[in-house]
Structures are given as C-alpha cells and as structure tokens.
Design a protein around this motif. Structure first.
Motif, PDB file in Angstrom:
ATOM      1  N   ASN A 250      27.786 -30.203   9.205  1.00  0.00           N
ATOM      2  CA  ASN A 250      28.879 -29.479   8.556  1.00  0.00           C
ATOM      3  C   ASN A 250      29.037 -29.856   7.085  1.00  0.00           C
ATOM      4  O   ASN A 250      30.119 -29.691   6.518  1.00  0.00           O
ATOM      5  N   TRP A 251      27.985 -30.363   6.472  1.00  0.00           N
ATOM      6  CA  TRP A 251      28.038 -30.872   5.101  1.00  0.00           C
ATOM      7  C   TRP A 251      28.535 -29.806   4.121  1.00  0.00           C
ATOM      8  O   TRP A 251      29.372 -30.071   3.263  1.00  0.00           O
ATOM      9  N   TYR A 252      28.024 -28.581   4.221  1.00  0.00           N
ATOM     10  CA  TYR A 252      28.455 -27.508   3.310  1.00  0.00           C
ATOM     11  C   TYR A 252      29.949 -27.242   3.454  1.00  0.00           C
ATOM     12  O   TYR A 252      30.647 -27.034   2.472  1.00  0.00           O
ATOM     13  N   ASP A 253      30.452 -27.230   4.672  1.00  0.00           N
ATOM     14  CA  ASP A 253      31.874 -26.976   4.893  1.00  0.00           C
ATOM     15  C   ASP A 253      32.734 -28.140   4.398  1.00  0.00           C
ATOM     16  O   ASP A 253      33.857 -27.936   3.949  1.00  0.00           O
ATOM     17  N   ILE A 254      32.213 -29.342   4.493  1.00  0.00           N
ATOM     18  CA  ILE A 254      32.986 -30.528   4.124  1.00  0.00           C
ATOM     19  C   ILE A 254      33.115 -30.672   2.614  1.00  0.00           C
ATOM     20  O   ILE A 254      34.216 -30.826   2.092  1.00  0.00           O
ATOM     21  N   VAL A 255      31.993 -30.628   1.889  1.00  0.00           N
ATOM     22  CA  VAL A 255      32.027 -30.920   0.451  1.00  0.00           C
ATOM     23  C   VAL A 255      31.940 -29.684  -0.430  1.00  0.00           C
ATOM     24  O   VAL A 255      32.134 -29.766  -1.634  1.00  0.00           O
ATOM     25  N   GLY A 256      31.636 -28.530   0.133  1.00  0.00           N
ATOM     26  CA  GLY A 256      31.530 -27.312  -0.660  1.00  0.00           C
ATOM     27  C   GLY A 256      30.100 -27.028  -1.094  1.00  0.00           C
ATOM     28  O   GLY A 256      29.244 -27.911  -1.103  1.00  0.00           O
ATOM     29  N   ASP A 257      29.864 -25.777  -1.478  1.00  0.00           N
ATOM     30  CA  ASP A 257      28.515 -25.316  -1.808  1.00  0.00           C
ATOM     31  C   ASP A 257      27.894 -26.054  -2.988  1.00  0.00           C
ATOM     32  O   ASP A 257      26.719 -26.395  -2.958  1.00  0.00           O
ATOM     33  N   THR A 258      28.659 -26.273  -4.049  1.00  0.00           N
ATOM     34  CA  THR A 258      28.104 -26.862  -5.263  1.00  0.00           C
ATOM     35  C   THR A 258      27.556 -28.256  -5.013  1.00  0.00           C
ATOM     36  O   THR A 258      26.405 -28.550  -5.345  1.00  0.00           O
ATOM     37  N   ILE A 259      28.355 -29.114  -4.424  1.00  0.00           N
ATOM     38  CA  ILE A 259      27.911 -30.489  -4.166  1.00  0.00           C
ATOM     39  C   ILE A 259      26.847 -30.521  -3.079  1.00  0.00           C
ATOM     40  O   ILE A 259      25.855 -31.236  -3.183  1.00  0.00           O
ATOM     41  N   ALA A 260      27.013 -29.713  -2.045  1.00  0.00           N
ATOM     42  CA  ALA A 260      26.048 -29.711  -0.939  1.00  0.00           C
ATOM     43  C   ALA A 260      24.668 -29.246  -1.383  1.00  0.00           C
ATOM     44  O   ALA A 260      23.651 -29.668  -0.825  1.00  0.00           O
ATOM     45  N   THR A 261      24.609 -28.394  -2.392  1.00  0.00           N
ATOM     46  CA  THR A 261      23.330 -27.912  -2.893  1.00  0.00           C
ATOM     47  C   THR A 261      22.497 -29.052  -3.472  1.00  0.00           C
ATOM     48  O   THR A 261      21.280 -29.058  -3.356  1.00  0.00           O
ATOM     49  N   TYR A 262      23.147 -30.036  -4.070  1.00  0.00           N
ATOM     50  CA  TYR A 262      22.451 -31.132  -4.735  1.00  0.00           C
ATOM     51  C   TYR A 262      22.483 -32.444  -3.952  1.00  0.00           C
ATOM     52  O   TYR A 262      22.121 -33.485  -4.487  1.00  0.00           O
ATOM     53  N   THR A 263      22.920 -32.393  -2.725  1.00  0.00           N
ATOM     54  CA  THR A 263      23.009 -33.624  -1.931  1.00  0.00           C
ATOM     55  C   THR A 263      22.513 -33.380  -0.515  1.00  0.00           C
ATOM     56  O   THR A 263      22.499 -32.257  -0.043  1.00  0.00           O
ATOM     57  N   ASN A 264      22.123 -34.478   0.137  1.00  0.00           N
ATOM     58  CA  ASN A 264      21.693 -34.391   1.528  1.00  0.00           C
ATOM     59  C   ASN A 264      22.100 -35.681   2.245  1.00  0.00           C
ATOM     60  O   ASN A 264      21.514 -36.733   1.997  1.00  0.00           O
ATOM     61  N   PRO A 265      23.099 -35.626   3.119  1.00  0.00           N
ATOM     62  CA  PRO A 265      23.474 -36.839   3.853  1.00  0.00           C
ATOM     63  C   PRO A 265      22.369 -37.182   4.860  1.00  0.00           C
ATOM     64  O   PRO A 265      21.932 -36.323   5.613  1.00  0.00           O
ATOM     65  N   THR A 266      21.905 -38.423   4.834  1.00  0.00           N
ATOM     66  CA  THR A 266      20.797 -38.795   5.719  1.00  0.00           C
ATOM     67  C   THR A 266      21.247 -39.592   6.933  1.00  0.00           C
ATOM     68  O   THR A 266      20.679 -39.445   8.000  1.00  0.00           O
ATOM     69  N   LYS A 267      22.258 -40.437   6.747  1.00  0.00           N
ATOM     70  CA  LYS A 267      22.752 -41.202   7.900  1.00  0.00           C
ATOM     71  C   LYS A 267      24.141 -41.739   7.623  1.00  0.00           C
ATOM     72  O   LYS A 267      24.586 -41.806   6.488  1.00  0.00           O
ATOM     73  N   VAL A 268      24.806 -42.110   8.698  1.00  0.00           N
ATOM     74  CA  VAL A 268      26.098 -42.781   8.625  1.00  0.00           C
ATOM     75  C   VAL A 268      25.916 -44.127   9.301  1.00  0.00           C
ATOM     76  O   VAL A 268      25.467 -44.197  10.442  1.00  0.00           O
ATOM     77  N   LYS A 269      26.231 -45.182   8.580  1.00  0.00           N
ATOM     78  CA  LYS A 269      26.046 -46.529   9.123  1.00  0.00           C
ATOM     79  C   LYS A 269      27.408 -47.184   9.319  1.00  0.00           C
ATOM     80  O   LYS A 269      28.266 -47.124   8.442  1.00  0.00           O
ATOM     81  N   TYR A 270      27.589 -47.797  10.478  1.00  0.00           N
ATOM     82  CA  TYR A 270      28.849 -48.451  10.815  1.00  0.00           C
ATOM     83  C   TYR A 270      28.672 -49.964  10.743  1.00  0.00           C
ATOM     84  O   TYR A 270      27.775 -50.531  11.358  1.00  0.00           O
ATOM     85  N   ASP A 271      29.540 -50.625   9.983  1.00  0.00           N
ATOM     86  CA  ASP A 271      29.535 -52.084   9.874  1.00  0.00           C
ATOM     87  C   ASP A 271      30.619 -52.619  10.803  1.00  0.00           C
ATOM     88  O   ASP A 271      31.816 -52.465  10.534  1.00  0.00           O
TER      89      ASP A 271
ATOM     90  N   VAL B 121      20.070 -37.722  -3.358  1.00  0.00           N
ATOM     91  CA  VAL B 121      20.353 -36.839  -4.489  1.00  0.00           C
ATOM     92  C   VAL B 121      19.094 -36.753  -5.348  1.00  0.00           C
ATOM     93  O   VAL B 121      18.232 -37.628  -5.286  1.00  0.00           O
ATOM     94  N   PRO B 122      18.964 -35.686  -6.175  1.00  0.00           N
ATOM     95  CA  PRO B 122      17.800 -35.610  -7.052  1.00  0.00           C
ATOM     96  C   PRO B 122      17.871 -36.670  -8.142  1.00  0.00           C
ATOM     97  O   PRO B 122      18.951 -37.162  -8.477  1.00  0.00           O
ATOM     98  N   ILE B 123      16.716 -37.017  -8.692  1.00  0.00           N
ATOM     99  CA  ILE B 123      16.666 -37.993  -9.786  1.00  0.00           C
ATOM    100  C   ILE B 123      17.332 -37.370 -11.007  1.00  0.00           C
ATOM    101  O   ILE B 123      17.145 -36.202 -11.303  1.00  0.00           O
ATOM    102  N   GLY B 124      18.112 -38.164 -11.687  1.00  0.00           N
ATOM    103  CA  GLY B 124      18.815 -37.683 -12.876  1.00  0.00           C
ATOM    104  C   GLY B 124      20.247 -38.170 -12.869  1.00  0.00           C
ATOM    105  O   GLY B 124      20.607 -39.101 -12.150  1.00  0.00           O
ATOM    106  N   GLY B 125      21.066 -37.531 -13.649  1.00  0.00           N
ATOM    107  CA  GLY B 125      22.442 -37.965 -13.822  1.00  0.00           C
ATOM    108  C   GLY B 125      23.387 -37.560 -12.715  1.00  0.00           C
ATOM    109  O   GLY B 125      24.560 -37.930 -12.745  1.00  0.00           O
ATOM    110  N   PHE B 126      22.905 -36.810 -11.734  1.00  0.00           N
ATOM    111  CA  PHE B 126      23.804 -36.327 -10.694  1.00  0.00           C
ATOM    112  C   PHE B 126      24.364 -37.466  -9.845  1.00  0.00           C
ATOM    113  O   PHE B 126      25.511 -37.423  -9.432  1.00  0.00           O
ATOM    114  N   ALA B 127      23.563 -38.495  -9.598  1.00  0.00           N
ATOM    115  CA  ALA B 127      24.044 -39.644  -8.812  1.00  0.00           C
ATOM    116  C   ALA B 127      25.201 -40.337  -9.534  1.00  0.00           C
ATOM    117  O   ALA B 127      26.180 -40.741  -8.904  1.00  0.00           O
TER     118      ALA B 127
END
Length: 175
Positions: free
Chosen positions: A46-67, A79-85
C-alpha cells in the motif's frame, strides 16, 4: 422411454455478493504470521496510498525491521542516487506521521534510506492503466468553432469551447 434428469435452477437472486479471495483467506493467514510481517506487507503493498504518488515514484520500501530491545520498527527504503535521499531525510518526521496515520498507531519509528544505483523510477499507473493523452481531430475542432462562433462574449466563448473539448475528450476515452 428414458427419463430425462431435471435440474431445478432457482431464478431468485442470491443474497451474497462475490467475495474476494483475500477477504476469505486473510483472517486465516493473520493467525499464522506475526504482526511484524503484516506491517511489512501493508507498507510494501500500500506504499502509493500511504505516501502518495510523488514520493512513491522515487522510493521503494524493501523491508520493515523490528528491534525487540527498543520496541521500535524501522522501514528500509531504496531511493535513486542523488539528492533525493537527503530531501527525504529532511521529511522523515512527515513521512513517519503519514505512515502512522495510515496504521492508526505508532507502527513505525524511523526510516533508513539506501541509495541504489540500479533503482528504476516507477511510472505512475492508476487503476491498472496509464492515462493517455487525447487530442481533438480537425473535424472536432471545426465543429466546436462553428457552434461557438456566434457567441460575442470572448470569455464565455473560451469557457464553452473548453467545456466542449472536455466532453469530446472524455467520450473518446470511454470508447
């Protein structure tokens, strides 16, 4: 003389609507997997619904880690290489708030960004189809100018022309 089998088929409408497979199996699956797996799958699917189209286009959640020691969850995001991170790092609190609002509780506590050289920027696809640009052909433009030609008020003429273009374009999309 042989007897034919008679099958009685009810003409009455059935009360139940069709159910999706997910609505049938999710309650069973939820008992078999941990809450951490559910948070991760919700975030990824549900990444697109959670963060919106603009951010989801440039991001990809890979995992959720629980401590367990700190009782905190972290989402790892490519995220792509560059200033977006760097830009996302500045928006981290905003993104965490959006994610937690989606879940209705503090499910996520931090984000970790991984700059990935192989990251492909995704095309935004809505309703499983790409939006297509529809243009008016010469006959349609001529038709619109003919029916608005007699209008003296230029502003009204412009508005009605745009309305006509919109109607013709929406009818073309439906076909």
């Amino acid at each position: 003389m042989s007897k034919k089998a008679h099958i009685n088929i009810s003409q009455d409408r059935h009360d139940k609507e069709l159910e999706s497979i997910g609505s049938i199996f999710m309650p069973m699956v939820k008992d078999m997997i941990s809450a951490e797996d559910l948070v991760q799958s919700d975030v990824i699917f549900n990444w697109y619904d959670i963060v919106g189209d603009t951010i989801a286009t440039y991001t990809n959640p890979t995992k959720v880690k629980y401590d367990i020691k700190q009782n905190k969850r972290t989402i790892y995001i490519d995220v792509p290489i560059g200033g977006f991170a760097l830009e996302l790092a500045h928006k981290e609190k905003y993104l965490i708030d959006k994610i937690n609002n989606y879940f209705g509780y503090n499910a996520i506590h931090s984000l970790k960004f991984n700059q990935n050289a192989n990251f492909n920027i995704k095309q935004i696809v809505k309703n499983n189809r790409q939006e297509t640009v529809v243009e008016l052909d010469e006959n349609e433009q001529k038709y619109l100018s003919e029916i608005t030609d007699s209008i003296k008020n230029e502003k009204l003429k412009e508005i009605l022309t745009k309305l006509g273009e919109s109607i013709i374009k929406s009818n073309k999309k439906e076909c």
